[in-house]
Design a protein around this motif. Sequence first.
Motif, PDB file in Angstrom:
ATOM      1  N   ASP A  39     -14.220  -9.910  -4.669  1.00 38.42           N
ATOM      2  CA  ASP A  39     -13.017  -9.357  -3.894  1.00 38.42           C
ATOM      3  C   ASP A  39     -12.059 -10.407  -3.845  1.00 38.42           C
ATOM      4  OD1 ASP A  39     -14.325  -6.831  -3.667  1.00 38.42           O
ATOM      5  OD2 ASP A  39     -15.105  -7.184  -1.587  1.00 38.42           O
ATOM      6  N   LEU A  43      -6.103  -9.153  -7.761  1.00 37.54           N
ATOM      7  CA  LEU A  43      -5.947  -7.714  -7.579  1.00 37.54           C
ATOM      8  C   LEU A  43      -4.351  -7.482  -7.831  1.00 37.54           C
ATOM      9  CD1 LEU A  43      -7.172  -4.937  -7.376  1.00 37.54           C
ATOM     10  CD2 LEU A  43      -6.595  -5.046  -5.047  1.00 37.54           C
ATOM     11  N   ARG A  45      -0.466  -7.014  -8.185  1.00 39.84           N
ATOM     12  CA  ARG A  45       0.425  -6.533  -7.441  1.00 39.84           C
ATOM     13  C   ARG A  45       0.133  -6.006  -6.030  1.00 39.84           C
ATOM     14  NH1 ARG A  45       0.553  -5.049 -12.268  1.00 39.84           N
ATOM     15  NH2 ARG A  45      -0.815  -3.193 -11.921  1.00 39.84           N
ATOM     16  N   THR A  46      -0.641  -6.699  -5.317  1.00 38.20           N
ATOM     17  CA  THR A  46      -1.222  -6.560  -4.010  1.00 38.20           C
ATOM     18  C   THR A  46      -1.092  -7.849  -3.378  1.00 38.20           C
ATOM     19  OG1 THR A  46      -3.543  -6.979  -4.454  1.00 38.20           O
ATOM     20  CG2 THR A  46      -2.576  -4.887  -4.588  1.00 38.20           C
ATOM     21  N   PHE A  47      -0.714  -7.797  -1.815  1.00 35.05           N
ATOM     22  CA  PHE A  47      -0.416  -9.085  -1.305  1.00 35.05           C
ATOM     23  C   PHE A  47      -1.890 -10.090  -1.357  1.00 35.05           C
ATOM     24  CE2 PHE A  47      -0.457 -11.741   2.464  1.00 35.05           C
ATOM     25  CZ  PHE A  47       0.531 -12.655   2.469  1.00 35.05           C
ATOM     26  N   SER A  48      -3.003  -9.307  -1.173  1.00 38.72           N
ATOM     27  CA  SER A  48      -4.313  -9.593  -0.753  1.00 38.72           C
ATOM     28  C   SER A  48      -4.723 -10.271  -2.208  1.00 38.72           C
ATOM     29  CB  SER A  48      -5.315  -8.749  -0.175  1.00 38.72           C
ATOM     30  OG  SER A  48      -5.351  -7.792  -1.016  1.00 38.72           O
ATOM     31  N   GLY A  49      -4.319  -9.618  -3.304  1.00 37.19           N
ATOM     32  CA  GLY A  49      -4.724 -10.224  -4.660  1.00 37.19           C
ATOM     33  C   GLY A  49      -4.349 -11.464  -4.956  1.00 37.19           C
ATOM     34  N   TRP A 104      -1.230 -11.390 -12.250  1.00 35.83           N
ATOM     35  CA  TRP A 104      -1.159 -10.583 -11.133  1.00 35.83           C
ATOM     36  C   TRP A 104       0.062  -9.665 -11.366  1.00 35.83           C
ATOM     37  CZ3 TRP A 104       2.982 -10.091  -7.656  1.00 35.83           C
ATOM     38  CH2 TRP A 104       2.635  -9.581  -6.570  1.00 35.83           C
ATOM     39  N   GLU A 109      -5.090  -2.441 -12.209  1.00 36.18           N
ATOM     40  CA  GLU A 109      -5.522  -2.214 -11.024  1.00 36.18           C
ATOM     41  C   GLU A 109      -6.936  -2.399 -10.835  1.00 36.18           C
ATOM     42  OE1 GLU A 109      -3.965   1.031  -8.840  1.00 36.18           O
ATOM     43  OE2 GLU A 109      -2.159   0.780  -9.315  1.00 36.18           O
ATOM     44  N   ASN A 110      -7.380  -3.611 -11.031  1.00 34.36           N
ATOM     45  CA  ASN A 110      -8.803  -4.044 -11.074  1.00 34.36           C
ATOM     46  C   ASN A 110      -9.008  -5.619 -10.707  1.00 34.36           C
ATOM     47  OD1 ASN A 110     -11.612  -3.767 -10.904  1.00 34.36           O
ATOM     48  ND2 ASN A 110     -11.821  -2.902 -13.071  1.00 34.36           N
ATOM     49  N   TYR A 111     -10.133  -5.983 -10.164  1.00 33.37           N
ATOM     50  CA  TYR A 111     -10.123  -7.409  -9.833  1.00 33.37           C
ATOM     51  C   TYR A 111     -10.575  -8.092 -11.176  1.00 33.37           C
ATOM     52  CZ  TYR A 111     -10.625  -6.336  -5.067  1.00 33.37           C
ATOM     53  OH  TYR A 111     -10.288  -6.053  -3.651  1.00 33.37           O
TER      54      TYR A 111
END
Length: 265
Positions: A39, A43, A45-49, A104, A109-111
């Motif tokens: 995790d 990830l 185009r996500t902020f957490s990624g 990024w 859309e996957n880790y």
Amino acid sequence: MEENHFKFTNAVVGVPLFFVLFLWFVYWLEIRFGFDFDDNGILPRTFSGLQGVVFSPFIHSNIEHLYNNSIPLIVLLAALFFFYRKEAIGILVYGILLSGAITWLIGRENYHIGASSLIYVLVCFIFFKGVQTQYYRLVALSLTVVVLYGGMVWYVFPKIDETISWEGHLSGLIAGFILTFLYKKPEFKKVIKYDWERPDFDPSEDKFMQRFDENGNFVNLPKSEIIEECQIEIDPFFQSNANVVYDFIENQEDINNKNESKTES
């Protein structure tokens, strides 16, 4: 640049071993304490990624994944710190960040995890930088990298293997190519071995070059002028017609007898 730019230092061995051992340590923590670091990967185009831009190279899905990345990292990092020791740290840090940022942006859309993107950064940088410098040692290194890891280029294309992050590989390739332009390598100076390689060489003063005319034909050197020696006149003051007679005395007793026979004046 002189030949002594390439020096063996502790970093040539220490940094690759420490980096790879740290990857194994992270994987050991994950197995030993039951952590799931996936995790913390990229990830897209996500902020957490975004955290994965920094952490993803240190996370691996299984021991086979980690083993396949370990050996190329040791070889490529050792080559980087030997041939590009002044630029190595910057290439390592910015290579991780730049390849992660591109992944990024373009990734599925996957880790995305693993140090394979860094491997592609190193392969691309070492190859293209050696070609750009046109220095024989670095060109030889570029050719060696192509022989060892040239087959990796197929894994930057989609649908070759759905289980791998081809986006991460492509990002590493792009990042490595960009870094070749960001890090300017000083010009390498050719080692001067002969006088005719010097910039101030004058062919007209060279004895060998004088044996050739302007068309490159061999010619004989012009005969040197014979300079008549002038006889030095000796001052008559230092000349004498009187004969000089020397007495030879064999021992000290003869000397004493000779002195006693002399009359005092």
